[in-house]
Motif scaffolding. Structure first.
Motif, mmCIF file in Angstrom:
data_model
loop_
_atom_site.group_PDB
_atom_site.id
_atom_site.type_symbol
_atom_site.label_atom_id
_atom_site.label_comp_id
_atom_site.label_asym_id
_atom_site.label_seq_id
_atom_site.Cartn_x
_atom_site.Cartn_y
_atom_site.Cartn_z
ATOM 1 N N ILE A 57 -0.592 -1.284 -0.325
ATOM 2 C CA ILE A 57 -0.683 -2.743 -0.148
ATOM 3 C C ILE A 57 0.487 -3.424 -0.868
ATOM 4 O O ILE A 57 1.160 -4.296 -0.320
ATOM 5 C CB ILE A 57 -2.041 -3.258 -0.667
ATOM 6 C CG1 ILE A 57 -3.167 -2.722 0.230
ATOM 7 C CG2 ILE A 57 -2.070 -4.789 -0.698
ATOM 8 C CD1 ILE A 57 -4.569 -2.969 -0.311
ATOM 9 N N LEU A 58 0.757 -2.965 -2.078
ATOM 10 C CA LEU A 58 1.846 -3.586 -2.846
ATOM 11 C C LEU A 58 3.199 -3.369 -2.179
ATOM 12 O O LEU A 58 4.078 -4.211 -2.240
ATOM 13 C CB LEU A 58 1.858 -3.034 -4.281
ATOM 14 C CG LEU A 58 0.683 -3.480 -5.153
ATOM 15 C CD1 LEU A 58 0.660 -2.722 -6.463
ATOM 16 C CD2 LEU A 58 0.732 -4.981 -5.410
ATOM 17 N N GLU A 59 3.349 -2.227 -1.555
ATOM 18 C CA GLU A 59 4.628 -1.938 -0.883
ATOM 19 C C GLU A 59 4.661 -2.493 0.544
ATOM 20 O O GLU A 59 5.588 -2.214 1.300
ATOM 21 C CB GLU A 59 4.873 -0.415 -0.858
ATOM 22 C CG GLU A 59 5.150 0.147 -2.233
ATOM 23 C CD GLU A 59 5.290 1.674 -2.262
ATOM 24 O OE1 GLU A 59 5.490 2.212 -3.353
ATOM 25 O OE2 GLU A 59 5.205 2.303 -1.184
ATOM 26 N N ARG A 60 3.622 -3.225 0.926
ATOM 27 C CA ARG A 60 3.497 -3.868 2.244
ATOM 28 C C ARG A 60 3.442 -2.875 3.394
ATOM 29 O O ARG A 60 3.712 -3.234 4.541
ATOM 30 C CB ARG A 60 4.653 -4.849 2.504
ATOM 31 C CG ARG A 60 4.727 -5.968 1.510
ATOM 32 C CD ARG A 60 5.867 -6.860 1.906
ATOM 33 N NE ARG A 60 6.390 -7.569 0.757
ATOM 34 C CZ ARG A 60 6.508 -8.882 0.695
ATOM 35 N NH1 ARG A 60 6.146 -9.612 1.714
ATOM 36 N NH2 ARG A 60 6.993 -9.465 -0.376
ATOM 37 N N ARG A 61 3.146 -1.604 3.079
ATOM 38 C CA ARG A 61 2.942 -0.682 4.188
ATOM 39 C C ARG A 61 1.645 -1.050 4.893
ATOM 40 O O ARG A 61 1.458 -0.793 6.066
ATOM 41 C CB ARG A 61 2.901 0.765 3.690
ATOM 42 C CG ARG A 61 4.287 1.330 3.455
ATOM 43 C CD ARG A 61 4.224 2.774 3.018
ATOM 44 N NE ARG A 61 3.883 2.899 1.604
ATOM 45 C CZ ARG A 61 2.850 3.595 1.137
ATOM 46 N NH1 ARG A 61 2.043 4.219 1.954
ATOM 47 N NH2 ARG A 61 2.615 3.655 -0.161
ATOM 48 N N LEU A 62 0.707 -1.626 4.151
ATOM 49 C CA LEU A 62 -0.505 -2.187 4.752
ATOM 50 C C LEU A 62 -0.373 -3.702 4.622
ATOM 51 O O LEU A 62 -0.409 -4.245 3.512
ATOM 52 C CB LEU A 62 -1.761 -1.691 4.026
ATOM 53 C CG LEU A 62 -1.987 -0.175 4.053
ATOM 54 C CD1 LEU A 62 -3.248 0.189 3.269
ATOM 55 C CD2 LEU A 62 -2.107 0.339 5.469
ATOM 56 N N ALA A 63 -0.208 -4.374 5.760
ATOM 57 C CA ALA A 63 0.098 -5.802 5.732
ATOM 58 C C ALA A 63 -1.148 -6.625 5.424
ATOM 59 O O ALA A 63 -2.274 -6.199 5.724
ATOM 60 C CB ALA A 63 0.662 -6.209 7.095
ATOM 61 N N GLY A 64 -0.923 -7.805 4.834
ATOM 62 C CA GLY A 64 -2.024 -8.739 4.562
ATOM 63 C C GLY A 64 -2.780 -9.036 5.848
ATOM 64 O O GLY A 64 -2.169 -9.263 6.896
ATOM 65 N N GLY A 65 -4.103 -9.009 5.790
ATOM 66 C CA GLY A 65 -4.920 -9.316 6.958
ATOM 67 C C GLY A 65 -5.220 -8.112 7.832
ATOM 68 O O GLY A 65 -6.090 -8.152 8.701
ATOM 69 N N MET A 66 -4.501 -6.992 7.593
ATOM 70 C CA MET A 66 -4.708 -5.824 8.457
ATOM 71 C C MET A 66 -6.116 -5.265 8.307
ATOM 72 O O MET A 66 -6.643 -5.151 7.208
ATOM 73 C CB MET A 66 -3.686 -4.746 8.073
ATOM 74 C CG MET A 66 -3.761 -3.525 8.923
ATOM 75 S SD MET A 66 -2.624 -2.269 8.271
ATOM 76 C CE MET A 66 -3.631 -0.825 8.478
#
Ligand SMILES: Cc1ncc(COP(=O)(O)O)c(C=O)c1O
Length: 476
Positions: free
Chosen positions: A34-43
């Protein structure tokens, strides 16, 4: 047994044999993603059940990790719509570079042996009668009763529970009431359930050293502290265990065939363990993970058969006997636990999908026939593996016959780093396991665990020659 599993959609790398409890590894990996944005907000995230399947761990382990991340605000859960990554994490939290989180060592993808890799432990013969299986599934599901399809008992399919009780009576030498049989998805789930029922968080349980690392994880999932007790040539040593952790209230042992060393627990030790349980009100989990495979000598009576005071739970599994994706196993409860277990499992339990088919498979005699066939071919495969190892690897590894099981232990003759050997083997699409990861504390013995049950005799020499080449590679 270094076994990094990768959940494709989430890309989590876990070390199932590491010291860090699995739920913490999962939490740390998800947080990092999550912190590295590999999992995007809202996903939207896969369900915990799916994640557990992908990560090859208990659903409870995934839930522990998710609960923590929900509490920390990384993940939001909405009734009816599942879980998603929080959409409103502050940007500074998301800034790269991500904080260095102490995680398991990552291995390059090229180091991972494929699903068809030879020598993997726990893999049965691939020639399972799937066409028959499909017919049994169809027969069961064409017109299922509502007791099966709609209101299943949390202990599982009544036909399967009765078939298991009959099988244990006929082949394992003890009678039990189908009412005490619970169908579960794996031995680790059975152990976690029993530990939750029997112990309070923070209490201690003995396990074998070396032993199956999954047992430690299963105990930890229940908040129980696993105390590893070194085995000797007669197996688990109750006196040693009592000296090491006198307050422990549970012992998890594999008396029929110790994992990974194959020792049969001596009768004297069996009686000592039962006497301990009777005297102190302790509990014993008898892990019979591959007790069906015995090629020579007479098996000793299971602890459960000798248990006079209802202190022994017996756990076994069909997944390695039939095919691993089946994920059906069972536990035989001490009678006093049937009520509490029903409360603990209310509304849950293993999927009913395969249970009726398995009940028919057992009741119609196919299971007994399958065991007869696989016992014969596994004995042949074990002999072929010993011969191939003695022909091709005798300068590096020694190997001795095992009267049972589905794998052999190869011990090094000189200096040997089993993790390096496993990595080199993986690059040749071989998947032996490292003996050292079965030890909870140093010093660990090194060696290789070699699964032979899935490997036809005709392919044995070629696989062992590849292993020899991998060992040479690991040395350089
Ligand atoms: C000692 C022992 N117990 C249990 C298991 C299987 O556990 P599960 O059914 O949870 O996969 C294994 C698998 O290798 C094992 O070695």
């Amino acid at each position: 047994m270094r076994n990094p599993s990768k959940a494709a959609p989430l890309g989590l790398a876990l070390d199932a044999t590491g010291r860090e409890p699995l739920h913490r590894q999962i939490g740390a990996e998800l947080r990092r993603a999550i912190l590295e944005r590999r999992l995007a907000g809202g996903m939207k995230l896969p369900s915990s059940r799916l994640m557990a399947v992908e990560l090859a761990c208990a659903r409870g382990t995934v839930l522990l990790a998710l609960e923590q991340l929900i509490a920390e605000g990384y993940i939001v859960a909405r009734p009816g719509s599942g879980m998603s990554v929080a959409a409103d994490l502050p940007d500074e939290m998301l800034a790269a570079p991500a904080p260095a989180i102490q995680g398991p060592p990552r291995q390059a993808a090229t180091m991972r042996a494929g699903p068809d890799a030879a020598l993997r432990i726990g893999q049965p013969d691939r020639d399972f009668p799937f066409p028959l299986w499909a017919k049994l599934l169809e027969a069961e599901w064409r017109r299922p009763s509502w007791a099966i399809a709609g209101m299943p008992h949390p202990f599982g399919h009544p036909g399967l529970r009765a078939a298991i009780a009959d099988h244990l009576g006929a082949l394992r030498g003890f009678r039990c009431d189908p009412a005490e049989v619970v169908v579960t998805t794996g031995i680790r789930e059975s152990v976690t359930l029993l530990a939750r029922l029997l112990l309070a968080p923070g209490e201690q349980a003995w396990m074998e050293e070396p032993g199956y690392p999954g047992i430690r994880l299963a105990l930890e999932a229940a908040g129980v502290r696993a105390v590893a007790v070194a085995v000797d040539e007669a197996g688990f040593v109750p006196d040693r265990a009592m000296a090491l952790a006198p307050g422990a209230r549970l012992a998890v042992v594999a008396p029929a065939h110790h994992f990974p060393l194959g020792i049969v627990l001596s009768l004297q030790r069996r009686l000592a363990l039962l006497a301990w349980a009777e005297r102190t009100g302790g509990w014993i989990v008898e892990d019979d993970y591959d007790g069906e495979y015995r090629y020579s000598g007479r098996p000793l009576s299971p602890l459960r058969a000798l248990d006079r005071s209802g202190r022994v739970a017996f756990v076994g599994s069909f997944s390695k006997l039939l095919f691993p994706a089946l994920r059906l196993s069972y536990l035989v409860l001490p009678r006093a636990l049937a009520g509490p277990a029903e409360v603990a499992l209310a509304g849950g339990g293993a999927s009913m999908l395969g249970q009726g088919a398995l009940a028919r498979f057992i009741a119609e005699g196919h299971f007994a026939a399958h065991l007869r066939r696989t016992r014969r071919i596994y004995a042949e495969r074990q002999a072929a593996m010993i011969e191939a190892m003695r022909t091709h690897c005798a300068d590096r590894l020694t190997i001795v016959a095992d009267p049972g099981g589905m794998h052999l232990v190869a011990r090094p003759l000189g200096e040997f780093d089993d993790a390096a050997a496993v990595r080199a083997a993986a690059s040749m699409n071989l998947a032996p396991s490292a003996l050292s990861v079965c030890y909870a504390s140093a010093p660990a013995c090194h060696g290789l665990l070699l699964g032979y049950a899935a490997l036809p005799v005709a392919e044995m020499n070629a696989a062992v020659r590849r292993l020899r080449a991998a060992l040479a590679l690991a040395r350089n």
